[in-house]
Design an enzyme around this catalytic site. Structure first.
Site, mmCIF file in Angstrom:
data_model
loop_
_atom_site.group_PDB
_atom_site.id
_atom_site.type_symbol
_atom_site.label_atom_id
_atom_site.label_comp_id
_atom_site.label_asym_id
_atom_site.label_seq_id
_atom_site.Cartn_x
_atom_site.Cartn_y
_atom_site.Cartn_z
ATOM 1 N N HIS A 81 0.938 -1.171 -0.028
ATOM 2 C CA HIS A 81 0.028 -0.054 -0.023
ATOM 3 C C HIS A 81 0.869 1.261 0.020
ATOM 4 C CE1 HIS A 81 0.286 2.117 4.018
ATOM 5 N NE2 HIS A 81 0.674 0.717 4.495
ATOM 6 N N CYS A 82 0.417 2.407 -0.435
ATOM 7 C CA CYS A 82 0.805 3.765 -0.571
ATOM 8 C C CYS A 82 -0.051 4.729 0.202
ATOM 9 C CB CYS A 82 1.256 3.943 -1.865
ATOM 10 S SG CYS A 82 0.061 4.066 -3.097
ATOM 11 N N MET A 83 -0.328 5.904 -0.208
ATOM 12 C CA MET A 83 -1.101 6.906 0.307
ATOM 13 C C MET A 83 -2.535 6.448 -0.385
ATOM 14 S SD MET A 83 -1.629 9.014 2.525
ATOM 15 C CE MET A 83 -0.383 10.184 3.187
ATOM 16 N N GLY A 85 -3.007 4.581 -3.649
ATOM 17 C CA GLY A 85 -3.111 3.530 -4.485
ATOM 18 C C GLY A 85 -2.078 3.055 -5.703
ATOM 19 N N TYR A 110 -3.279 4.416 2.673
ATOM 20 C CA TYR A 110 -3.441 4.648 3.725
ATOM 21 C C TYR A 110 -4.403 5.835 4.051
ATOM 22 C CZ TYR A 110 -2.090 6.340 8.543
ATOM 23 O OH TYR A 110 -2.100 6.526 9.696
#
Length: 119
Positions: A81-83, A85, A110
């Site tokens: 995961h990132c912020m 997608g 996130y």
């Protein structure tokens, strides 16, 4: 549980796994500055531009560097995961290229996690 070929995971499914699954590895591919602002409990920080190199480490090197067992190629619960997608998707694709057949991207990243968790 993950089904083969599924490349995405959503909040409700990830939330059910966090803290309950011994096999879950959540990889946070955001920048160190973003991670400092909050993270998913138990996640391991491996920036997106280093995913390929880090997942190419030997199991011993991976464990020494991250304090967790390197997942096997058929790990059922490997989530990136990132912020929001996009970078998580890039990391998931890299993992697939390395042979991690069940790697998935957390849709919404996130940002979604923090909103749902009230952070």
């Amino acid at each position: 549980m993950a089904t083969t070929g599924t490349k995405e995971i959503y909040y409700d499914e990830l939330k059910a796994l966090v803290g309950k699954s011994q096999n879950l590895l959540v990889v946070d591919v955001r920048s160190p500055e973003e991670v400092a602002g909050g993270h998913i409990p138990g996640s391991v920080h491996i920036p997106v531009d280093t995913v390929e190199a880090e997942f190419s480490l030997s199991p011993e090197e991976f464990k020494a560097k991250y304090g967790v067992t390197k997942p096997p190629l058929d790990a059922p619960e490997l989530v990136f995961h990132c912020m929001m997608g996009r970078r998580g998707g890039i990391a998931t694709n890299k993992a697939h290229e390395l042979g991690y057949v069940n790697a998935r991207n957390f849709v919404g990243g996130y940002k979604t996690w923090a909103e749902k968790e009230g952070k």
